[in-house]
Write a protein that holds these residues in place. Structure first.
Motif, mmCIF file in Angstrom:
data_model
loop_
_atom_site.group_PDB
_atom_site.id
_atom_site.type_symbol
_atom_site.label_atom_id
_atom_site.label_comp_id
_atom_site.label_asym_id
_atom_site.label_seq_id
_atom_site.Cartn_x
_atom_site.Cartn_y
_atom_site.Cartn_z
ATOM 1 N N LYS A 16 -13.057 -0.414 -4.675
ATOM 2 C CA LYS A 16 -11.665 -0.851 -4.831
ATOM 3 C C LYS A 16 -11.261 -1.689 -3.620
ATOM 4 O O LYS A 16 -11.687 -1.416 -2.505
ATOM 5 C CB LYS A 16 -10.735 0.355 -4.981
ATOM 6 N N ASP A 17 -10.424 -2.701 -3.871
ATOM 7 C CA ASP A 17 -9.939 -3.515 -2.763
ATOM 8 C C ASP A 17 -8.638 -2.933 -2.210
ATOM 9 O O ASP A 17 -8.202 -1.842 -2.614
ATOM 10 C CB ASP A 17 -9.767 -4.976 -3.190
ATOM 11 N N GLN A 18 -7.993 -3.645 -1.296
ATOM 12 C CA GLN A 18 -6.784 -3.139 -0.632
ATOM 13 C C GLN A 18 -5.621 -2.900 -1.585
ATOM 14 O O GLN A 18 -4.685 -2.149 -1.272
ATOM 15 C CB GLN A 18 -6.353 -4.101 0.485
ATOM 16 N N ASN A 19 -5.683 -3.528 -2.767
ATOM 17 C CA ASN A 19 -4.597 -3.369 -3.746
ATOM 18 C C ASN A 19 -4.964 -2.425 -4.899
ATOM 19 O O ASN A 19 -4.229 -2.337 -5.881
ATOM 20 C CB ASN A 19 -4.211 -4.743 -4.311
ATOM 21 N N ASN A 21 -7.612 -2.706 -6.878
ATOM 22 C CA ASN A 21 -8.367 -3.373 -7.948
ATOM 23 C C ASN A 21 -9.850 -3.092 -7.808
ATOM 24 O O ASN A 21 -10.391 -3.060 -6.690
ATOM 25 C CB ASN A 21 -8.140 -4.884 -7.895
ATOM 26 N N ARG A 76 -4.932 1.472 3.022
ATOM 27 C CA ARG A 76 -3.674 1.192 3.709
ATOM 28 C C ARG A 76 -3.900 0.255 4.895
ATOM 29 O O ARG A 76 -3.136 -0.695 5.106
ATOM 30 C CB ARG A 76 -3.046 2.508 4.171
ATOM 31 N N GLN A 79 -4.677 -3.192 3.641
ATOM 32 C CA GLN A 79 -3.492 -3.878 3.104
ATOM 33 C C GLN A 79 -2.646 -4.459 4.241
ATOM 34 O O GLN A 79 -2.172 -5.601 4.170
ATOM 35 C CB GLN A 79 -2.669 -2.915 2.258
ATOM 36 N N THR A 83 -2.108 -8.458 4.819
ATOM 37 C CA THR A 83 -0.733 -8.980 4.777
ATOM 38 C C THR A 83 -0.376 -9.677 6.086
ATOM 39 O O THR A 83 0.218 -10.762 6.095
ATOM 40 C CB THR A 83 0.257 -7.832 4.508
#
Length: 213
Positions: A16-19, A21, A76, A79, A83
Motif C-alpha cells: 500500500k502507498d501513503q494514501n 492504494n 502516516r 503521507q 505532502t
C-alpha cells in the motif's frame, strides 16, 4: 537474500502507498519501473533524492517509467513527507521490511561504531517484462536521477567535466639581456710637437760672436 542480478526476474510484491492504494509490481508490466529504497523520510539525503525524482518526474514518465519509493516508515510518515515536498509518486509501506529483504537491501549496517538493522540506499530499474535491467546497489544521491534518465534513454550518463589540476605555473624564463659593450674609446692621435725652426747659419754666427763680447 542477495540482491537480484541484471536479467533476473524482479521479485513481485503488493504494497500500500501513503494514501492506502494497492500497488502491485506485476500490474505494471509494459512499463519501466524505478524502484528505489531509501533509509528514512524527511532526512537530508533522502529528501534530496526524493526531490530529484520529483523534479525529473515528467522526464521519467516521458521515458516510460514509473517511480516507486520504499522505506521502513509507516503510511502516516510517508503521507507527511509526500505532502511537505509535493512528491508526485507513491511511497510504499513495507511491513516487516519484507520487500526490502527480498531485494537484498535490508540488513545489518554500521554508523559511528554502532551496528543496527536498516535499509541500504539502492535503486532497481525493472524493464517492461518484469526483469531487472540495472541495479545501483550503493546510491550516491548527487546525479543519481540523471544517471537513471540516461540509462532509460539508452545512453551512458555524461561525465562531469574534470576540473583542471592546480599545477603550479612554470616561472617565466628570464630574458637574457646582453650587456651593451662599452663604446670603444676613440684613439686620439697626439699632435706632433711643432718642429723647431732651423736657424740660418749667418744668424747663428752672429749670435756666437755677440756672446763672446
Amino acid at each position: 537474500m542477495p540482491i537480484p542480478q541484471t536479467g533476473n526476474p524482479a521479485p513481485d510484491f503488493q504494497l500500500k502507498d501513503q494514501n492506502g492504494n494497492d500497488v502491485k509490481l506485476s500490474q505494471l508490466r509494459g512499463k519501466n519501473v524505478v524502484l528505489y529504497f531509501y533509509p528514512k523520510d524527511n532526512t537530508p539525503g533522502c529528501t534530496r533524492e526524493a526531490c530529484d525524482f520529483r523534479d525529473e518526474h515528467s522526464a521519467l514518465g516521458a521515458a516510460g517509467a514509473v517511480v516507486l519509493g520504499v522505506s521502513p516508515d509507516d503510511a502516516r510518515s510517508h503521507q507527511k513527507f509526500a505532502t511537505k515536498f509535493s512528491l508526485p509518486f507513491p511511497l510504499l509501506v513495507d511491513p516487516g521490511n519484507q520487500v526490502a529483504g527480498s531485494y537484498g537491501v535490508w540488513g545489518e549496517k554500521s554508523l559511528y561504531g554502532r551496528t543496527f538493522l536498516g535499509i541500504t540506499r539502492a535503486t532497481f530499474l525493472i524493464d517492461t517484462e518484469g526483469k531487472v535491467a540495472r541495479v545501483w546497489p550503493k546510491v550516491k544521491v548527487d546525479g543519481h536521477v540523471q544517471e537513471i534518465l540516461a540509462t532509460l534513454k539508452g545512453g551512458a550518463p555524461a561525465e562531469e567535466p574534470k576540473k583542471p589540476s592546480a599545477t603550479k605555473k612554470a616561472a617565466p624564463t628570464k630574458k637574457v639581456v646582453a650587456k651593451k659593450a662599452a663604446p670603444a674609446k676613440k684613439a686620439v692621435a697626439k699632435k706632433p710637437a711643432p718642429a723647431k725652426k732651423a736657424v740660418p747659419m749667418k744668424k747663428m754666427a752672429a749670435r756666437k760672436s755677440a756672446a763672446r763680447r
